[in-house]
Design a protein around this motif. Structure first.
Motif, short mmCIF file in Angstrom:
data_model
loop_
_atom_site.label_atom_id
_atom_site.label_comp_id
_atom_site.label_asym_id
_atom_site.label_seq_id
_atom_site.Cartn_x
_atom_site.Cartn_y
_atom_site.Cartn_z
N MET A 23 -6.59 6.32 15.27
CA MET A 23 -6.83 5.12 14.45
C MET A 23 -5.49 4.45 14.12
O MET A 23 -4.55 5.10 13.69
N ILE A 24 -5.42 3.16 14.34
CA ILE A 24 -4.19 2.41 14.08
C ILE A 24 -4.06 2.14 12.57
O ILE A 24 -4.96 1.60 11.94
N LYS A 25 -2.91 2.51 12.02
CA LYS A 25 -2.63 2.28 10.61
C LYS A 25 -1.53 1.25 10.39
O LYS A 25 -1.39 0.70 9.30
N LEU A 26 -0.73 0.99 11.44
CA LEU A 26 0.39 0.07 11.34
C LEU A 26 0.44 -0.83 12.58
O LEU A 26 0.45 -0.33 13.70
N LYS A 83 10.75 2.76 13.05
CA LYS A 83 10.84 4.20 12.79
C LYS A 83 11.08 4.46 11.30
O LYS A 83 10.53 5.40 10.72
N PHE A 84 11.91 3.62 10.68
CA PHE A 84 12.15 3.77 9.24
C PHE A 84 10.84 3.59 8.46
O PHE A 84 10.52 4.39 7.56
N LEU A 85 10.06 2.58 8.80
CA LEU A 85 8.81 2.32 8.08
C LEU A 85 7.77 3.40 8.37
O LEU A 85 6.99 3.76 7.47
N GLN A 86 7.74 3.92 9.58
CA GLN A 86 6.83 5.03 9.88
C GLN A 86 7.13 6.23 8.97
O GLN A 86 6.21 6.84 8.40
N ASN A 87 8.40 6.55 8.83
CA ASN A 87 8.79 7.66 7.95
C ASN A 87 8.52 7.32 6.48
O ASN A 87 8.11 8.18 5.70
N SER A 132 2.38 8.01 11.90
CA SER A 132 2.91 8.51 13.17
C SER A 132 3.02 7.41 14.21
O SER A 132 2.47 6.31 14.05
N GLU A 133 3.73 7.72 15.28
CA GLU A 133 3.87 6.78 16.39
C GLU A 133 2.51 6.48 17.01
O GLU A 133 2.21 5.34 17.38
N GLU A 134 1.65 7.51 17.09
CA GLU A 134 0.33 7.33 17.68
C GLU A 134 -0.56 6.42 16.84
O GLU A 134 -1.53 5.84 17.35
N GLU A 135 -0.24 6.29 15.56
CA GLU A 135 -1.02 5.44 14.66
C GLU A 135 -0.44 4.03 14.54
O GLU A 135 -0.85 3.25 13.70
N LEU A 142 8.45 -2.27 21.11
CA LEU A 142 7.34 -1.62 21.77
C LEU A 142 7.54 -0.11 21.87
O LEU A 142 6.59 0.67 21.73
N LYS A 143 8.76 0.33 22.08
CA LYS A 143 9.03 1.76 22.25
C LYS A 143 8.73 2.58 21.01
O LYS A 143 8.62 3.81 21.08
N ALA A 144 8.57 1.91 19.86
CA ALA A 144 8.27 2.63 18.61
C ALA A 144 6.78 2.84 18.41
O ALA A 144 6.37 3.50 17.45
N GLY A 145 5.95 2.30 19.29
CA GLY A 145 4.50 2.39 19.10
C GLY A 145 3.81 3.31 20.07
O GLY A 145 4.30 3.59 21.16
#
Length: 261
Positions: A1-4, A194-198, A203-206, A220-223
């Motif tokens: 499921m996409i969260k971001l 990556k900062f916002l994911q943390n 996660s990257e998968e989300e 794109l490489k962060a997703g």
């Protein structure tokens, strides 16, 4: 499921030198209602990017300067600037190369003179600039420098390939066929996402990332889901997992309907 959803602005959700379509505005509202965090990730100035976020009704942090600055409601969450020495080195190079530079210092855009390049740039992006010799700018918080050549895009292509060897300490990327950007090594769209994911524990998968230009390769490489617009560069398409329609045909909306809505 996409969260971001981390999205570029120009050429992705905003028609070049145009407006947002009603479809894009409606889609972003639907994403927000579903609880998905939508974040603008752009090379634009923070002030300009915040205005766009406001127009879209977004209440999330805004990533500007290719990832060099993340701010939320006036609070700085992440900031990576060029040093004074790095800025001076780029300015000296531009003078030798006879290429126009925009200098961004503490979210103010400076040009050494009024000229076609800065006038066209500011007219297209609906932003303001100040005329000031760069030697008189207190370069303590240089967000980025932008080289512009509207007449010779092939020169920008060449410089993008050559300059990383001359400036290995910098992040150098082409953001349009006419723009070459100089930033801190950690001022990329990848680093910012990556900062916002943390920050949010996502996660990257989300995460879904979407863009159209070479500076969006890092984005794109962060997703986990990496979407290239139909008007994307060939280089960007190579790192994408999916391709959608063009910005003129609501490609962003179609991608969101497929993966998020």
């Amino acid at each position: 499921m996409i969260k971001l959803v981390a999205t570029d602005i120009d050429g992705t959700i905003l028609i070049p030198e145009g407006e947002f379509t009603s479809g894009v505005k409606k889609c972003i509202k639907e994403l927000c209602k579903k609880g998905i965090k939508v974040v603008l990730v752009t090379g634009r100035m923070n002030a300009a990017a915040c205005r766009i976020a406001g127009d879209l009704g977004l209440d999330t942090p805004v990533v500007s300067y290719q990832g060099g600055l993340i701010k939320h409601k006036g609070e700085t969450l992440y900031e990576k600037c060029l040093t004074t020495e790095q800025a001076e080195k780029i300015i000296a190079w531009a003078n030798e190369e006879n290429i126009h530079l925009n200098l961004y210092n503490d979210d103010i855009l400076y040009s050494e003179k009024k000229c076609y390049e800065v006038e066209r740039y500011c007219n297209n992006l609906h932003t303001q600039y100040e005329i000031k010799p760069f030697c008189d700018v207190d370069k303590v918080k240089v967000n980025k420098l932008l080289a512009i050549d509207y007449n010779h895009p092939e020169k920008i292509d060449r410089l993008e390939k050559e300059l990383p060897e001359i400036f290995p300490e910098l992040y150098i990327v082409k953001s349009t066929p006419y723009f070459l950007e100089f930033s801190n090594k950690e001022a990329s769209k990848y680093c910012a996402v990556k900062f916002l994911q943390n920050y949010w524990g996502i996660s990257e998968e989300e995460t879904l990332t979407i863009g159209d230009q070479n500076n969006d390769i890092a984005l794109l490489k962060a997703g986990g889901i990496r979407v290239a617009m139909g008007n994307a560069t060939d280089e960007l398409r190579k790192v994408a997992t999916h391709t959608t329609d063009t910005v003129f045909n609501d490609g962003f909306v179609k991608a969101m309907e497929e993966f998020c809505l």
